[in-house]
Write an enzyme that holds these catalytic residues in place. Structure first.
Site, PDB file in Angstrom:
ATOM      1  N   ASP A  59     -29.084  26.436  -7.932  1.00 38.31           N
ATOM      2  CA  ASP A  59     -28.017  25.826  -7.127  1.00 38.31           C
ATOM      3  C   ASP A  59     -27.840  26.610  -5.823  1.00 38.31           C
ATOM      4  OD1 ASP A  59     -26.182  25.394 -10.173  1.00 38.31           O
ATOM      5  OD2 ASP A  59     -27.363  23.894  -9.087  1.00 38.31           O
ATOM      6  N   GLY A  93     -27.701  22.300  -0.382  1.00 38.42           N
ATOM      7  CA  GLY A  93     -26.315  22.558  -0.791  1.00 38.42           C
ATOM      8  C   GLY A  93     -26.198  23.843  -1.589  1.00 38.42           C
ATOM      9  N   HIS A  97     -27.795  32.041   3.422  1.00 40.59           N
ATOM     10  CA  HIS A  97     -28.779  32.740   4.249  1.00 40.59           C
ATOM     11  C   HIS A  97     -28.111  33.869   5.002  1.00 40.59           C
ATOM     12  CE1 HIS A  97     -30.851  28.516   4.503  1.00 40.59           C
ATOM     13  NE2 HIS A  97     -31.007  29.078   3.313  1.00 40.59           N
ATOM     14  N   HIS A 119     -17.873  36.221   1.247  1.00 43.74           N
ATOM     15  CA  HIS A 119     -17.457  35.146   2.163  1.00 43.74           C
ATOM     16  C   HIS A 119     -18.410  33.956   2.061  1.00 43.74           C
ATOM     17  CE1 HIS A 119     -15.945  33.527   6.124  1.00 43.74           C
ATOM     18  NE2 HIS A 119     -17.158  33.000   6.121  1.00 43.74           N
ATOM     19  N   GLU A 120     -19.706  34.226   2.161  1.00 45.88           N
ATOM     20  CA  GLU A 120     -20.682  33.115   2.154  1.00 45.88           C
ATOM     21  C   GLU A 120     -20.697  32.390   0.821  1.00 45.88           C
ATOM     22  OE1 GLU A 120     -21.858  32.066   4.843  1.00 45.88           O
ATOM     23  OE2 GLU A 120     -21.204  33.801   6.024  1.00 45.88           O
ATOM     24  N   HIS A 123     -18.213  29.729   0.685  1.00 43.07           N
ATOM     25  CA  HIS A 123     -18.695  28.441   1.230  1.00 43.07           C
ATOM     26  C   HIS A 123     -19.571  27.735   0.204  1.00 43.07           C
ATOM     27  CE1 HIS A 123     -17.171  29.126   5.192  1.00 43.07           C
ATOM     28  NE2 HIS A 123     -18.009  30.089   5.514  1.00 43.07           N
ATOM     29  N   HIS A 129     -13.563  27.548   6.242  1.00 40.11           N
ATOM     30  CA  HIS A 129     -12.911  28.710   6.821  1.00 40.11           C
ATOM     31  C   HIS A 129     -11.400  28.600   6.763  1.00 40.11           C
ATOM     32  CE1 HIS A 129     -16.706  29.882   9.245  1.00 40.11           C
ATOM     33  NE2 HIS A 129     -16.564  30.660   8.185  1.00 40.11           N
ATOM     34  N   MET A 137     -12.002  34.410   3.820  1.00 36.89           N
ATOM     35  CA  MET A 137     -12.648  33.213   4.371  1.00 36.89           C
ATOM     36  C   MET A 137     -12.309  32.983   5.858  1.00 36.89           C
ATOM     37  SD  MET A 137     -14.599  32.393   2.004  1.00 36.89           S
ATOM     38  CE  MET A 137     -15.373  31.046   2.888  1.00 36.89           C
TER      39      MET A 137
END
Lengths: 366, 79
Positions: A59, A93, A97, A119-120, A123, A129, A137
């Site tokens: 995923d 999805g 990166h 943080h990533e 998402h 954000h 975030m």
């Protein structure tokens, strides 16, 4: 907090991830550990679990790349863009990166991989954000130690997935203070090169005389060397220094930089060792004295002699009638001392020795 | 005002346009129904509001300072 349109989220509670490649900045084992720890932050507050895959399509596919790295969403070299991730969904999805042109670290040096990864992954799990500057975030990078999520982040992810049924104890950081709260209290107030800095919790407001709106930011985003909470602060405009007090230590700042030799113990000023914190401090330009307030008393430090004046400490209530016994913060403007205690601000005339006005503290924030 | 921009102002404008395109979906060139200058100001306002800056629609120092800070590459406009 914000979420993506249609509240995109993973429908299965078990989310898979795969680390496709590694950064040469850190040992592989360190990267494995950091990324797993970052995912565990989110599983700690939701019913989600994460399972690692070593091959095939997971995923959340995690990779380090620079420039154009295969998704037509290129990175930009050092600094600027640090990383990105895609909201939950098939194919791209959830994929996360990291810009390999950054230097990735596991300490306070830029850029801490753990902070960016949490943080990533936010998402990748469905959070967009937040405009709360204290939330993880929030789009701009900041470093702080300890538990990374704020209450805002936890509310956001639990809006999507619900709480962790094990109800593990976590201590998210409080949300940003609200300047419109009529009961708002301040920790410290100081001038800094023509602007007024108002400290509250992990945050501070920057008030410029020509701007209607004060700016709110994390203390550590501007001064990473300062602690998360400030007890007192004052500016000595003659030396262009701002002094920050927290507990038994004090820092001297020249703009954004720490003055060499600091932090020092507050007792170096001549305060007795029984004093464990300074509640408020202010420099009076007309006299060259710095007043330091601790509990129900205050001290006067003579900048010229570099010593505490004799005859102190003295009673706050006796020498500043009308403002009460203790203060939280104090500022000085054009002959007036602005004392802040709980949800009141007292404008006190230093010359006539009386309270002129009583206001709400947040009038300082317009 | 009709006055030519300095090279510094041009650089700042280009930086802001790139930032707003990336994070606030500023339309490219002639895309969209609004005049390009209206779109630009509107996106600057949107960005200033998101970051709690004074909403002026113009590229002041504080706005540019925020635009230069290291950040996540995901758009601030979730839609």
């Amino acid at each position: 907090y914000n979420v993506f349109p249609r509240n995109l989220k993973w429908e299965n509670k078990e989310v898979t991830y795969r680390i496709v490649n590694y950064t040469p900045d850190l040992p592989k084992s360190a990267v494995d550990k950091v990324l797993q720890k970052a995912l565990n932050v989110w599983s700690g507050v939701t019913p989600l679990t994460f399972r690692r895959m070593t091959e095939g399509t997971a995923d959340i596919m995690i990779q380090f790349g620079n420039g154009e790295h295969g998704d037509f969403n290129p990175f930009d070299g050092p600094n600027g863009l640090l990383a990105h991730a895609y909201p939950p969904g098939r194919g791209l999805g959830g994929d996360t990166h990291f810009d390999e042109d950054e230097k990735w670290t596991i300490d306070s040096e830029e850029y801490n991989l753990f902070r960016v990864a949490v943080h990533e992954f936010g998402h990748a799990l469905g959070l967009a954000h937040s405009n709360d500057p204290g939330a993880l975030m929030f789009p701009i990078y900041s470093y702080s130690e300890g538990y990374p999520l704020s209450e805002d982040d936890v509310e956001g992810i639990q809006f999507l997935y619900g709480k962790n049924p094990d109800s593990r104890k976590v201590h998210p950081k409080p949300v940003a203070p609200n300047k419109c709260d009529p009961m708002l209290t301040f920790d410290a107030v100081t001038e800094l090169r023509g602007e007024t800095m108002v400290f509250k919790g992990r945050f501070y407001w920057r008030v410029h005389p020509n701007m209607a709106e004060p700016e709110l930011a994390l203390i550590k985003s501007t001064w990473p060397m300062l602690p998360n909470k400030v007890d007192a602060a004052f500016e000595n405009p003659h030396s262009d220094r701002v002094f920050i007090f927290s507990g038994i230590r004090m820092w001297a700042l020249s703009g954004y930089d720490l003055v060499e030799g600091y932090p020092k113990y507050i007792h170096k000023l001549g305060l007795p060792k029984t004093i464990r914190k300074v509640d408020a401090a202010v420099y009076i330009p007309d006299t060259g004295k710095t007043l330091l307030f601790t509990e129900e008393e205050y001290w006067s430090y003579d900048d010229n002699s570099g010593k505490m004046e004799s005859g102190y400490p003295r009673s706050i209530e006796s020498d500043f009638p009308g403002i009460g016994e203790e203060v939280d913060a104090v500022g000085y403007h054009y002959g007036y001392l602005n004392f802040f205690h709980k949800s009141l601000q007292f404008e006190y005339s230093y010359n006539s020795r009386k309270v002129i006005r009583v206001l709400r503290p947040n009038s300082l924030l317009n | 005002s009709g006055m030519p921009l300095s090279s510094e102002e041009i650089d700042e404008r280009l930086l802001a346009e790139k930032y707003l395109r990336q994070f606030y979906h500023l339309p490219n060139g002639l895309q969209g129904s609004r005049k390009p200058s209206d779109s630009f100001q509107s996106k600057v306002r949107e960005m200033q509001e998101f970051f709690g800056l004074e909403v002026t629609g113009s590229l002041d120092g504080n706005t540019l300072e925020v635009m230069k800070q290291p950040r996540c590459g995901v758009s601030d406009v979730a839609e």
